[in-house]
Scaffold this motif. Structure first.
Motif, mmCIF file in Angstrom:
data_model
loop_
_atom_site.group_PDB
_atom_site.id
_atom_site.type_symbol
_atom_site.label_atom_id
_atom_site.label_comp_id
_atom_site.label_asym_id
_atom_site.label_seq_id
_atom_site.Cartn_x
_atom_site.Cartn_y
_atom_site.Cartn_z
ATOM 1 N N TYR A 172 6.208 59.280 20.641
ATOM 2 C CA TYR A 172 6.886 59.991 20.026
ATOM 3 C C TYR A 172 7.361 60.022 18.464
ATOM 4 N N LEU A 173 7.219 58.680 18.054
ATOM 5 C CA LEU A 173 7.685 58.182 16.780
ATOM 6 C C LEU A 173 6.473 58.529 15.664
ATOM 7 N N ILE A 174 5.396 58.092 16.317
ATOM 8 C CA ILE A 174 3.980 58.370 15.766
ATOM 9 C C ILE A 174 3.857 59.825 15.321
ATOM 10 N N THR A 175 4.095 60.819 16.309
ATOM 11 C CA THR A 175 3.910 62.253 16.112
ATOM 12 C C THR A 175 5.079 62.823 15.158
ATOM 13 N N LYS A 176 6.199 62.462 15.061
ATOM 14 C CA LYS A 176 7.161 62.921 14.305
ATOM 15 C C LYS A 176 7.277 62.276 12.850
ATOM 16 N N TYR A 177 7.078 60.972 12.897
ATOM 17 C CA TYR A 177 7.136 60.247 11.611
ATOM 18 C C TYR A 177 6.064 59.455 11.138
ATOM 19 N N GLY A 178 4.659 60.169 11.600
ATOM 20 C CA GLY A 178 3.306 59.379 11.211
ATOM 21 C C GLY A 178 3.212 58.982 9.902
ATOM 22 N N LYS A 179 3.673 59.997 9.034
ATOM 23 C CA LYS A 179 3.387 59.856 7.455
ATOM 24 C C LYS A 179 4.254 58.774 6.926
ATOM 25 N N ASP A 180 5.609 58.359 7.678
ATOM 26 C CA ASP A 180 6.537 57.388 7.028
ATOM 27 C C ASP A 180 5.767 56.123 7.625
ATOM 28 N N ILE A 181 5.304 56.043 8.778
ATOM 29 C CA ILE A 181 4.778 54.997 9.464
ATOM 30 C C ILE A 181 3.487 54.500 8.538
ATOM 31 N N TYR A 182 2.701 55.494 8.115
ATOM 32 C CA TYR A 182 1.595 55.184 7.235
ATOM 33 C C TYR A 182 2.040 54.670 6.066
ATOM 34 N N LYS A 183 2.850 55.071 5.291
ATOM 35 C CA LYS A 183 3.261 54.728 4.070
ATOM 36 C C LYS A 183 3.976 53.299 4.178
ATOM 37 N N ALA A 184 4.577 52.943 5.329
ATOM 38 C CA ALA A 184 5.435 51.612 5.477
ATOM 39 C C ALA A 184 4.252 50.826 5.513
ATOM 40 N N GLY A 185 3.225 51.056 6.307
ATOM 41 C CA GLY A 185 2.256 50.157 6.549
ATOM 42 C C GLY A 185 1.380 49.896 5.244
ATOM 43 N N VAL A 186 0.996 50.753 4.666
ATOM 44 C CA VAL A 186 0.158 50.637 3.524
ATOM 45 C C VAL A 186 0.958 49.930 2.269
ATOM 46 N N TYR A 187 2.300 50.378 2.280
ATOM 47 C CA TYR A 187 2.993 49.359 1.494
ATOM 48 C C TYR A 187 3.304 47.994 1.500
#
Length: 297
Positions: A169-184
């Motif tokens: 659910y969090l991946i679907t709704k906050y995928g961009k935030d997860i991506y940015k957190a991981g890359v950062y």
């Protein structure tokens, strides 16, 4: 009704069953605690406004009607504080499961890329090509994550199924935030080690390149730790923000409930009572007995 029909109740129930129910003691304790707190506050408030004569009116029907403020305030506070207790209970349950939820997010997103050194290097090569333009590439990246996570066997037991559902659910709704957190997290680790540059400052391309070279050579376990720490920070912030947003709205509702009897009393004293007193005075004059010897008009 249309909104209720759109809710995926089986999904909601599966999360409650697998994540909240195991900590039902915490949920019940917080709910009962805030119910008691709401009852105590409303009862104290009712006693205060009664002693201050804020519930006293001239006409009998009006005087009895305003007494209904007492049960209304008490029931309203029980509802509001019961909701706050329930929300806090769920918040505490999710907080206790935070490590498992964050691990689930990681396992179902970035985790598949670090199973081997080869897959890690391949993934980092893709990061090198996409990190320069994060916003443009994030949608494609999220699509790939969701595609890979569906085929990825996390090895979780049935007991942990709720954590996987939350992660999805969090991946679907906050995928961009997860991506940015991981890359950062990856860039922060790489640049700190290789270029000694703070990402809060403008990062030159040479520093970025040096950081990527370091990511190729570093062990993937170091990257995992950095990503997990960043995801943990992100999830904690998300959970806290959602919790306080809901609690603040309920506290605002409680404040409105408190102000209604006071506002109504002010209106009564300012406009209604003077008119009632004027009517009583006129009625008294009309029924005043005629003095002896005074001719009637």
């Amino acid at each position: 009704m249309e909104y209720l029909e759109k809710i995926d109740w089986p999904f909601i129930w599966s999360i409650v069953r697998d994540t909240v129910i195991p900590h039902s003691g915490t949920l019940i304790f917080n709910t009962l605690l805030f119910l008691f707190l709401g009852f105590a506050i409303s009862l104290t408030y009712s006693i205060i406004i009664s002693k201050k004569k804020l519930l006293k009116r001239k006409p009998k029907y009006y005087n009895w009607a305003v007494k209904l403020y007492i049960p209304i305030v008490i029931l309203s506070f029980l509802y509001v504080f019961g909701q706050i207790g329930l929300i806090r209970g769920i918040y505490k349950c999710l907080e206790k499961e935070k490590t498992n939820i964050v691990t689930g997010i990681y396992t179902n997103t970035l985790g598949f890329a670090f199973e081997t050194e080869e897959s890690k290097n391949d993934f980092i090569g893709k990061i090198q090509a996409t990190a320069i333009d994060t916003k443009k590439r994030s949608d494609e990246f999220i699509f790939q994550l969701k595609k890979e996570s569906k085929n990825h066997n996390s090895g979780y037991s049935l007991v942990d199924s709720g954590k996987n559902k939350i992660a999805d659910y969090l991946i679907t709704k906050y995928g961009k935030d997860i991506y940015k957190a991981g890359v950062y997290a990856m860039l922060n680790l790489a640049v700190a080690k290789a270029a000694h540059t703070n990402l809060d400052d403008v990062m030159a391309y040479d520093d970025f390149s040096a950081g990527m070279d370091f990511l190729i050579s570093v062990g993937h376990r170091d990257i995992e730790i950095a990503v997990l720490e960043k995801l943990d920070t992100w999830f904690t912030s998300l959970l806290s923000n959602q919790y306080w947003a809901m609690v603040k709205s309920l506290l605002l509702l409680a404040l409105i409930i408190v102000l209604i009897p006071i506002a109504e009393f002010f209106i009564y004293k300012k406009w209604i009572e003077p008119k009632l007193l004027e009517k009583e005075l006129l009625a008294a004059q009309e029924h005043k007995p005629n003095p002896v010897g005074t001719p009637l008009e």
